[in-house]
Design an enzyme around this catalytic site. Structure first.
Site, PDB file in Angstrom:
ATOM      1  N   ARG A  50      47.457 -45.041 110.326  1.00  0.00           N
ATOM      2  CA  ARG A  50      46.643 -45.500 111.452  1.00  0.00           C
ATOM      3  C   ARG A  50      47.272 -46.771 112.012  1.00  0.00           C
ATOM      4  O   ARG A  50      47.901 -47.540 111.286  1.00  0.00           O
ATOM      5  CB  ARG A  50      45.214 -45.796 111.001  1.00  0.00           C
ATOM      6  CG  ARG A  50      44.484 -44.600 110.413  1.00  0.00           C
ATOM      7  CD  ARG A  50      43.089 -44.983 109.955  1.00  0.00           C
ATOM      8  NE  ARG A  50      42.362 -43.848 109.414  1.00  0.00           N
ATOM      9  CZ  ARG A  50      41.115 -43.921 108.951  1.00  0.00           C
ATOM     10  NH1 ARG A  50      40.480 -45.086 108.960  1.00  0.00           N
ATOM     11  NH2 ARG A  50      40.519 -42.848 108.480  1.00  0.00           N
ATOM     12  N   ASP A  52      46.437 -50.149 114.812  1.00  0.00           N
ATOM     13  CA  ASP A  52      45.422 -50.858 115.589  1.00  0.00           C
ATOM     14  C   ASP A  52      45.799 -50.916 117.061  1.00  0.00           C
ATOM     15  O   ASP A  52      46.907 -50.541 117.459  1.00  0.00           O
ATOM     16  CB  ASP A  52      45.266 -52.298 115.073  1.00  0.00           C
ATOM     17  CG  ASP A  52      44.621 -52.354 113.698  1.00  0.00           C
ATOM     18  OD1 ASP A  52      43.814 -51.457 113.390  1.00  0.00           O
ATOM     19  OD2 ASP A  52      44.926 -53.298 112.939  1.00  0.00           O
ATOM     20  N   TYR A 111      57.250 -50.324 107.991  1.00  0.00           N
ATOM     21  CA  TYR A 111      56.919 -51.031 109.228  1.00  0.00           C
ATOM     22  C   TYR A 111      57.963 -52.097 109.513  1.00  0.00           C
ATOM     23  O   TYR A 111      58.649 -52.588 108.600  1.00  0.00           O
ATOM     24  CB  TYR A 111      55.562 -51.725 109.112  1.00  0.00           C
ATOM     25  CG  TYR A 111      54.352 -50.834 109.174  1.00  0.00           C
ATOM     26  CD1 TYR A 111      53.675 -50.612 110.376  1.00  0.00           C
ATOM     27  CD2 TYR A 111      53.861 -50.218 108.031  1.00  0.00           C
ATOM     28  CE1 TYR A 111      52.551 -49.803 110.431  1.00  0.00           C
ATOM     29  CE2 TYR A 111      52.736 -49.404 108.072  1.00  0.00           C
ATOM     30  CZ  TYR A 111      52.084 -49.211 109.277  1.00  0.00           C
ATOM     31  OH  TYR A 111      50.974 -48.407 109.333  1.00  0.00           O
ATOM     32  N   ARG A 198      50.373 -57.604 109.192  1.00  0.00           N
ATOM     33  CA  ARG A 198      50.185 -58.708 110.137  1.00  0.00           C
ATOM     34  C   ARG A 198      49.795 -59.991 109.417  1.00  0.00           C
ATOM     35  O   ARG A 198      50.221 -61.094 109.796  1.00  0.00           O
ATOM     36  CB  ARG A 198      49.140 -58.328 111.170  1.00  0.00           C
ATOM     37  CG  ARG A 198      49.608 -57.260 112.152  1.00  0.00           C
ATOM     38  CD  ARG A 198      48.456 -56.729 112.983  1.00  0.00           C
ATOM     39  NE  ARG A 198      47.718 -57.805 113.625  1.00  0.00           N
ATOM     40  CZ  ARG A 198      46.512 -57.664 114.173  1.00  0.00           C
ATOM     41  NH1 ARG A 198      45.909 -56.467 114.151  1.00  0.00           N
ATOM     42  NH2 ARG A 198      45.917 -58.687 114.752  1.00  0.00           N
TER      43      ARG A 198
END
Length: 249
Positions: A50, A52, A111, A198
């Site tokens: 998923r 954001d 990522y 993050r």
């Protein structure tokens, strides 16, 4: 019924995230609507992860089940035709076994976070990198990052809205490197907590700015408390890079 594995590239700027939501347009909705337009079928897309609002993807893996006979290339072309003008593209499409699942068969996710370390305003990279005007020490950031590699309780780096059953995760890699005027943070794990990447990047940036000593990141991890978090990096610098599956390189 044929199961097709898709590789998706998308700019997350106009979306509320990857997963379909009632609050606005999502990547899932865009792909499902395109699949319905191409096949006339009600299609559900399942993805490896998923993302954001504002988070991008270079190679998100997903799958859809289609009854109508399609060659993979023709399905890819049809989906891309109907996805326009949304900033989503199917870059690869292949037939996979019925028991292959984009999410549950995935054994690793990678990522990348991009920091534009310059004072001049961003033009080409607006909404695609986090601009930090203060000089960053990438070597210090990398040194601090190594405290997070391994099997830990990542409560400090977990969103209060995270729905994961446990805050314990195993981080396989967290590397920081300087590339021109960019600081690139690369990370990989089997799975991540909500906002984990993050949050880690935000704290590493504080080290790079000289506002935190290198050891402060390890202290924040040990605190197991969201209040110990120094900074949550914005979403627009984050990219889903790769989903890993058994038998694939």
């Amino acid at each position: 019924m044929t199961r097709f594995a898709l590789t998706l590239e998308f700019d997350g700027t106009p979306f509320v995230g990857l997963q379909r939501q009632a609050t606005g347009p999502s990547v899932q909705q865009a792909v499902e609507d395109a699949a319905h337009a191409a096949t006339g079928e009600a299609v559900t897309m399942h993805a490896a992860g998923r993302t954001d609002t504002g988070v991008h993807a270079l190679a998100m893996r997903a799958h859809v089940d289609i009854e109508k006979p399609f060659a993979p290339f023709r399905l890819m072309e049809a989906l891309n035709a109907h996805l326009r003008p949304d900033p989503v593209a199917v870059t690869a499409c292949e037939v996979v076994p019925d028991d292959w699942h984009a999410r549950f068969s995935c054994t690793g996710r990678a990522y990348e976070y991009r920091i534009a370390n310059r004072r001049a305003p961003l033009t080409l990279e607006r909404d695609r990198a986090w601009q930090v005007p203060q000089p960053l020490d990438a070597e210090a950031m990398h040194a601090a990052a190594q405290a997070l590699v391994g099997h830990h309780d990542f409560t400090t780096f977990r969103s209060v809205q995270c729905q994961a059953a446990s805050p314990v995760k195993t981080l396989d890699r967290l590397d920081v490197r300087l590339e021109g005027e960019h600081v690139i943070v690369e990370t990989a794990a089997r799975s991540f907590l909500h906002h984990q990447v993050r949050s880690m990047v935000g704290c590493l940036a504080l080290v790079g700015m000289g506002r935190w000593p290198v050891g402060r990141v390890a202290e924040a991890l040990a605190a197991r408390n969201r209040q110990a978090l120094g900074l949550n990096a914005p979403p627009h610098g984050l990219y889903f890079v790769k989903a890993i599956y058994p038998g694939e390189d």
